[in-house]
Design a protein around this motif. Structure first.
Motif, PDB file in Angstrom:
ATOM      1  N   GLY A   7     -52.499 -32.474  37.222  1.00 33.56           N
ATOM      2  CA  GLY A   7     -51.977 -31.281  37.862  1.00 33.56           C
ATOM      3  C   GLY A   7     -50.856 -31.574  38.836  1.00 33.56           C
ATOM      4  N   GLY A   8     -50.337 -30.534  39.471  1.00 25.46           N
ATOM      5  CA  GLY A   8     -49.306 -30.688  40.483  1.00 25.46           C
ATOM      6  C   GLY A   8     -47.909 -30.641  39.896  1.00 25.46           C
ATOM      7  N   PRO A   9     -46.879 -30.674  40.743  1.00 27.34           N
ATOM      8  CA  PRO A   9     -45.489 -30.599  40.302  1.00 27.34           C
ATOM      9  C   PRO A   9     -45.044 -31.921  39.686  1.00 27.34           C
ATOM     10  CG  PRO A   9     -45.588 -30.957  42.655  1.00 27.34           C
ATOM     11  CD  PRO A   9     -47.012 -30.749  42.197  1.00 27.34           C
ATOM     12  N   PRO A  10     -43.877 -31.965  39.048  1.00 24.18           N
ATOM     13  CA  PRO A  10     -43.353 -33.228  38.514  1.00 24.18           C
ATOM     14  C   PRO A  10     -43.297 -34.291  39.613  1.00 24.18           C
ATOM     15  CG  PRO A  10     -42.025 -31.384  37.749  1.00 24.18           C
ATOM     16  CD  PRO A  10     -42.987 -30.847  38.779  1.00 24.18           C
ATOM     17  N   ARG A  11     -43.673 -35.496  39.263  1.00 27.07           N
ATOM     18  CA  ARG A  11     -43.771 -36.559  40.257  1.00 27.07           C
ATOM     19  C   ARG A  11     -42.487 -37.381  40.295  1.00 27.07           C
ATOM     20  NH1 ARG A  11     -48.237 -36.048  37.410  1.00 27.07           N
ATOM     21  NH2 ARG A  11     -47.604 -37.655  35.942  1.00 27.07           N
ATOM     22  N   THR A  12     -42.153 -37.845  41.462  1.00 26.58           N
ATOM     23  CA  THR A  12     -40.987 -38.705  41.624  1.00 26.58           C
ATOM     24  C   THR A  12     -41.367 -39.899  42.483  1.00 26.58           C
ATOM     25  OG1 THR A  12     -40.228 -37.539  43.608  1.00 26.58           O
ATOM     26  CG2 THR A  12     -39.375 -36.763  41.475  1.00 26.58           C
ATOM     27  N   LEU A  48     -29.307 -45.622  51.420  1.00 29.62           N
ATOM     28  CA  LEU A  48     -29.157 -45.275  50.008  1.00 29.62           C
ATOM     29  C   LEU A  48     -30.485 -45.489  49.282  1.00 29.62           C
ATOM     30  CD1 LEU A  48     -27.078 -44.421  47.822  1.00 29.62           C
ATOM     31  CD2 LEU A  48     -26.752 -46.851  47.340  1.00 29.62           C
ATOM     32  N   VAL A  49     -30.889 -44.486  48.509  1.00 27.43           N
ATOM     33  CA  VAL A  49     -32.117 -44.583  47.719  1.00 27.43           C
ATOM     34  C   VAL A  49     -31.828 -44.128  46.299  1.00 27.43           C
ATOM     35  CG1 VAL A  49     -33.615 -44.191  49.719  1.00 27.43           C
ATOM     36  CG2 VAL A  49     -32.900 -42.251  48.304  1.00 27.43           C
ATOM     37  N   ARG A  50     -32.765 -44.424  45.404  1.00 31.25           N
ATOM     38  CA  ARG A  50     -32.693 -43.954  44.023  1.00 31.25           C
ATOM     39  C   ARG A  50     -34.009 -43.249  43.720  1.00 31.25           C
ATOM     40  NH1 ARG A  50     -30.844 -48.404  40.154  1.00 31.25           N
ATOM     41  NH2 ARG A  50     -32.580 -49.499  41.103  1.00 31.25           N
ATOM     42  N   ARG A  51     -33.914 -42.084  43.115  1.00 30.08           N
ATOM     43  CA  ARG A  51     -35.122 -41.313  42.839  1.00 30.08           C
ATOM     44  C   ARG A  51     -35.437 -41.356  41.344  1.00 30.08           C
ATOM     45  NH1 ARG A  51     -35.630 -35.832  45.858  1.00 30.08           N
ATOM     46  NH2 ARG A  51     -36.020 -37.378  47.484  1.00 30.08           N
ATOM     47  N   TRP A  52     -36.658 -41.775  41.039  1.00 32.72           N
ATOM     48  CA  TRP A  52     -37.129 -41.861  39.667  1.00 32.72           C
ATOM     49  C   TRP A  52     -38.045 -40.681  39.373  1.00 32.72           C
ATOM     50  CZ3 TRP A  52     -35.941 -45.923  36.288  1.00 32.72           C
ATOM     51  CH2 TRP A  52     -35.289 -47.020  36.865  1.00 32.72           C
ATOM     52  N   GLU A  53     -37.818 -40.017  38.257  1.00 33.90           N
ATOM     53  CA  GLU A  53     -38.765 -39.030  37.777  1.00 33.90           C
ATOM     54  C   GLU A  53     -39.839 -39.751  36.973  1.00 33.90           C
ATOM     55  OE1 GLU A  53     -36.858 -35.953  35.603  1.00 33.90           O
ATOM     56  OE2 GLU A  53     -35.676 -35.251  37.312  1.00 33.90           O
ATOM     57  N   LEU A  54     -41.080 -39.524  37.322  1.00 26.70           N
ATOM     58  CA  LEU A  54     -42.197 -40.210  36.684  1.00 26.70           C
ATOM     59  C   LEU A  54     -42.868 -39.295  35.674  1.00 26.70           C
ATOM     60  CD1 LEU A  54     -43.873 -41.924  39.774  1.00 26.70           C
ATOM     61  CD2 LEU A  54     -42.038 -42.810  38.311  1.00 26.70           C
ATOM     62  N   GLY A  55     -43.145 -39.855  34.508  1.00 31.66           N
ATOM     63  CA  GLY A  55     -43.977 -39.170  33.533  1.00 31.66           C
ATOM     64  C   GLY A  55     -45.424 -39.568  33.748  1.00 31.66           C
TER      65      GLY A  55
END
Length: 403
Positions: free
Chosen positions: A106-111, A120-127
């Protein structure tokens, strides 16, 4: 959290009241609200306990004859920590080993936000999250990303299915080309096991793989589609075959072993200059490089992951370049920048050939396996360090306006 606890005293696993107390105490200490615990005892042995929580539920299923317990802790909200509950329960039961898996529901898409450099950061979308656990040494996450199944340690990407072979070939292939033979290899770190596989493919008869974090190595074998398989890792842990896995401090191994190696590979997350007490920093230090040099056979090579060559985040590479040249001399250091662009590698040669690049290009055709991502042009072009590294300096913002 799905957990398997092993090495537990069978008597403990058959004592339902002790189990009830241990489960309740662990859950409460982890911030959960326990409403009720029900238990069922089986003949001739074993028990199942289920705790109903305000946050969901937790359960234990025991097999005393095997010294194991399967534990599930499912919680919602921000106050209960299911991983902490599992670890506290494992401690209360005296488990010798714990294996953890995380299932997000459940919950929103995870990052995941990965730090790159200051500001500076990089954001990953997690499946799908295959594994998430806090080991005694680091936070380990294995999840699906746009790059395939990806390993993160302390929120830093370490390898991904789409690019891991490019990384590991850049790490290992130049080293094996620089030595006349590759029979004995020492690998420090490199939890995935890919370097061990490349070493065997190159003809190594014996590979010592030393890693401080067994939880991470075993999670990689279970969940990554590259590197060790669970069966291959189990054989390596038994020292059944050419690869011998040892769990311990790589620095202590180098300091105390009497073994000598054709190739030594140091494959760790980036050095952390902003954390002076970080344990892995000791394996980047000049004195450690010198100890590794002394463990090489004549003509042997040491290779280390050395950081990112990009001008705005090359501090660790610049420091590693200085240390390698201090230990191996200016002519004894070979650079290779990975096509993956995130990493570069330094190769220390106590007895360097007159033209290391020419030697590598000549020997490439005779390598026991064909690299996927390295050819003679790669060896010609990617072995030139950036000018900021070669000249050990930063550049002005504007060439005609600097002081």
């Amino acid at each position: 959290m799905l957990a398997e606890l092993t090495g537990v005293d069978p008597a403990v696993l058959d004592d339902v009241e002790a189990l009830r107390t241990a489960l309740t105490d662990a859950l409460v200490a982890a911030g959960a609200q326990v409403r009720k615990v029900v238990a069922e005892v089986f003949a001739p042995q074993g028990a199942t306990l289920v705790a109903l929580l305000a946050e969901s539920h937790a359960s234990i299923h025991t097999w005393p004859e095997h010294g194991t317990a399967q534990v599930d802790v499912f919680t919602c909200g921000e106050h209960a920590d299911p991983e902490l509950a599992v670890r506290l329960l494992a401690g209360a039961l005296g488990a010798a080993d714990i294996r953890l898996d995380t299932v997000e529901r459940g919950g929103p898409p995870r990052t995941l936000t990965e730090p790159i450099s200051p500001g500076l950061v990089r954001r990953w979308e997690l499946g799908r999250v295959h594994h998430r656990a806090r080991t005694p040494y680091q936070q380990v996450l294995i999840a699906d990303t746009a790059h395939g199944v990806t390993l993160f340690c302390d929120d830093e990407r370490q390898s991904a299915a789409a690019t891991q072979l490019v990384y590991h070939e850049a790490l290992f292939v130049p080293a094996v080309l620089l030595v006349k033979r590759c029979e004995r290899v020492l690998v420090i770190g490199s939890s995935e096991g890919v370097v061990s596989e490349l070493a065997v493919a190159a003809g190594a008869r014996h590979v010592d793989h030393v890693d401080i974090d067994p939880d991470c190595v075993r999670a990689c074998a279970r969940h990554l589609p590259y590197g060790y398989t669970p069966d291959a890792l189990a054989a390596a842990e038994r020292h059944d075959g050419p690869v011998h896995v040892h769990y311990g401090d790589g620095r202590q191994w180098v300091e105390h072993t009497g073994e000598r190696y054709d190739v030594i590979v140091v494959d760790l997350p980036d050095e952390r200059p902003d954390e002076p007490d970080a344990q892995l920093n000791r394996l980047y230090a000049a004195d450690f490089l010198g100890r590794c040099r002394d463990r090489l056979v004549p003509g042997g090579v040491l290779v280390s992951q050395a950081g990112n060559p990009a001008l705005w985040r090359a501090d660790t590479l610049r420091a590693a370049w200085r240390r390698f040249r201090e230990v191996f001399g200016a002519d004894g250091v070979v650079y290779l920048g990975s096509d993956e662009h995130e990493w570069s590698f330094l190769f220390g040669c106590p007895a360097p050939p007159p033209d290391p690049v020419a030697v590598m290009r000549e020997r490439l055709a005779g390598l026991a396996f064909r690299p996927v991502s390295i050819d003679t042009m790669t060896l010609q072009s990617r072995t030139v360090p950036p000018i900021s590294i070669r000249e050990d300096r930063f550049f002005p913002i504007h060439p005609f306006r600097h002081p």
